[in-house]
Scaffold this active site. Structure first.
Site, short mmCIF file in Angstrom:
data_model
loop_
_atom_site.label_atom_id
_atom_site.label_comp_id
_atom_site.label_asym_id
_atom_site.label_seq_id
_atom_site.Cartn_x
_atom_site.Cartn_y
_atom_site.Cartn_z
N LYS A 54 0.84 -1.20 0.00
CA LYS A 54 0.00 0.00 0.00
C LYS A 54 0.87 1.25 0.00
O LYS A 54 0.61 2.21 -0.71
CB LYS A 54 -0.95 -0.02 1.21
CG LYS A 54 -2.05 -1.07 1.06
CD LYS A 54 -2.85 -1.34 2.32
CE LYS A 54 -3.80 -2.52 2.07
NZ LYS A 54 -4.48 -2.99 3.28
N GLN A 98 -4.84 -1.57 9.49
CA GLN A 98 -4.66 -2.89 8.88
C GLN A 98 -5.22 -3.97 9.81
O GLN A 98 -4.87 -4.03 10.99
CB GLN A 98 -3.16 -3.13 8.61
CG GLN A 98 -2.86 -4.42 7.89
CD GLN A 98 -3.43 -4.47 6.47
OE1 GLN A 98 -3.33 -3.52 5.71
NE2 GLN A 98 -4.06 -5.59 6.12
N ASP A 121 -11.28 2.36 3.59
CA ASP A 121 -11.55 0.93 3.47
C ASP A 121 -13.05 0.68 3.23
O ASP A 121 -13.44 -0.39 2.79
CB ASP A 121 -11.14 0.21 4.78
CG ASP A 121 -9.91 -0.66 4.60
OD1 ASP A 121 -9.59 -1.01 3.45
OD2 ASP A 121 -9.29 -1.00 5.62
#
Ligand code: NAD
Length: 285
Positions: A54, A98, A121
């Site tokens: 990422k 995460q 997200d």
């Protein structure tokens, strides 16, 4: 029949390129570049790889990015306080925590703490609710990436029978909502589903998000179907494989995604797309 390969790597590269160009334009017009902060708690090896990916992708498209590495014994209160700080920082458009988090931290509490407009997200109940009500804002990355891939096939989704195997909050459920919004007739299967094979046999579109290597057998696939394999499973010999028995499924399907090189790269590219979207929303706010 030998299926056509839906090349996630190539589609993701195209998407990244388009994000990069939009960032260049934004900056040329005197705006700051979009900013993403990724929070990693603990040392989970798979998470470290995902986070590195990422970060690299952010660099490629010209984003400002930061990685916050927290030790495994970070308390929930400390993590929430960091999120509060990032929620308040103007140059931060996206906050990504995460997953998975260590067991002593409640993932739902953490997800809900992120400002919905910074929830790149797309997991916040506000964003999931908007998707449910067909007024999407920030959409979960993996299912949104799958929709981008499906668009590339040119297959008309309206009225198609779609079977989604898996009902997780991050893949199966939002995937079903995406396909419903695209006016497919959806069937969501899970570990208690009866006659799963029969349901797959009738599907025009199959999305497998089970986490079981080669779970979907080629002979279940209807001739001409589109098969999307979300699964990423590491086998004992170190190789990766999906939730679909690729070789046999490719004999029946019209379109199929490989693993690796299918849905995986789309998830990261879509995260960039979402962060750019968040930056545009913040700029216009
Ligand atoms: P999960 O474990 O949260 O959910 C798995 C789902 O599969 C559950 O809903 C369960 O009911 C269902 N299931 C399990 N066994 C079943 C069975 N025998 N029959 C029918 N359904 C069954 O997993 P997840 O987070 O949704 O991830 C699924 C897979 O996708 C994993 O391999 C994961 O690594 C992968 N994944 C890939 C990406 C990507 O970017 N490509 C992103 C997220 C997850």
């Amino acid at each position: 029949m030998s299926a056509r390969i839906l090349d996630g790597k190539a589609i993701a590269a195209e998407l990244k390129d388009s994000v990069k160009q939009k960032v260049e334009k934004m900056v040329a017009e005197g705006n700051r570049a979009p900013g993403l902060v990724v929070i990693l708690v603990g040392e989970n090896p798979a998470s470290q790889v995902y986070v590195r990916n990422k970060q690299n992708s952010c660099e490629q498209v010209g984003f400002y990015s930061e990685l916050k590495r927290l030790s495994v014994d970070t308390t929930q209160a400390e993590l929430l306080s960091l999120i509060d700080e990032l929620n308040g920082r103007e140059e931060v458009d996206g906050i990504l925590v995460q997953l998975p988090l260590p067991g002593h931290i409640d993932e739902e509490t953490v997800t809900e703490r992120i400002l919905p407009t910074k929830d790149v997200d797309g997991f916040h109940p506000y964003n999931m609710g908007r998707l449910t009500l067909r007024m999407p804002l920030l959409r979960p990355c993996t299912p949104k990436g799958v929709m981008t891939m499906l668009e590339k096939t040119g297959v008309d989704l309206v009225g198609k029978d779609a079977v989604i195997i898996g009902q997780s909050n991050i893949v199966g459920r939002p995937m079903a909502l995406e396909l419903l919004a695209a006016r497919c007739t959806i069937t969501i299967c899970h570990s208690k589903t009866r006659d799963l094979e029969e349901k797959v046999r009738n599907a025009d579109i199959v999305v497998a998000a089970v986490g079981v290597p080669k779970f979907v057998k080629g002979e279940w696939v209807k001739p001409g179907a589109t098969v999307i394999d979300v699964g990423i499973n590491r086998l004992d010999d170190g190789t990766l494989c999906g939730d679909v028995d690729y070789d046999s499924a490719a004999e029946h399907a019209e379109w199929i995604t490989p693993v690796p090189g299918g849905v995986g790269p789309m998830t990261v590219a879509t995260l960039l797309e979402n962060t750019l979207q968040a930056a545009e929303m913040h700029k216009d706010a």
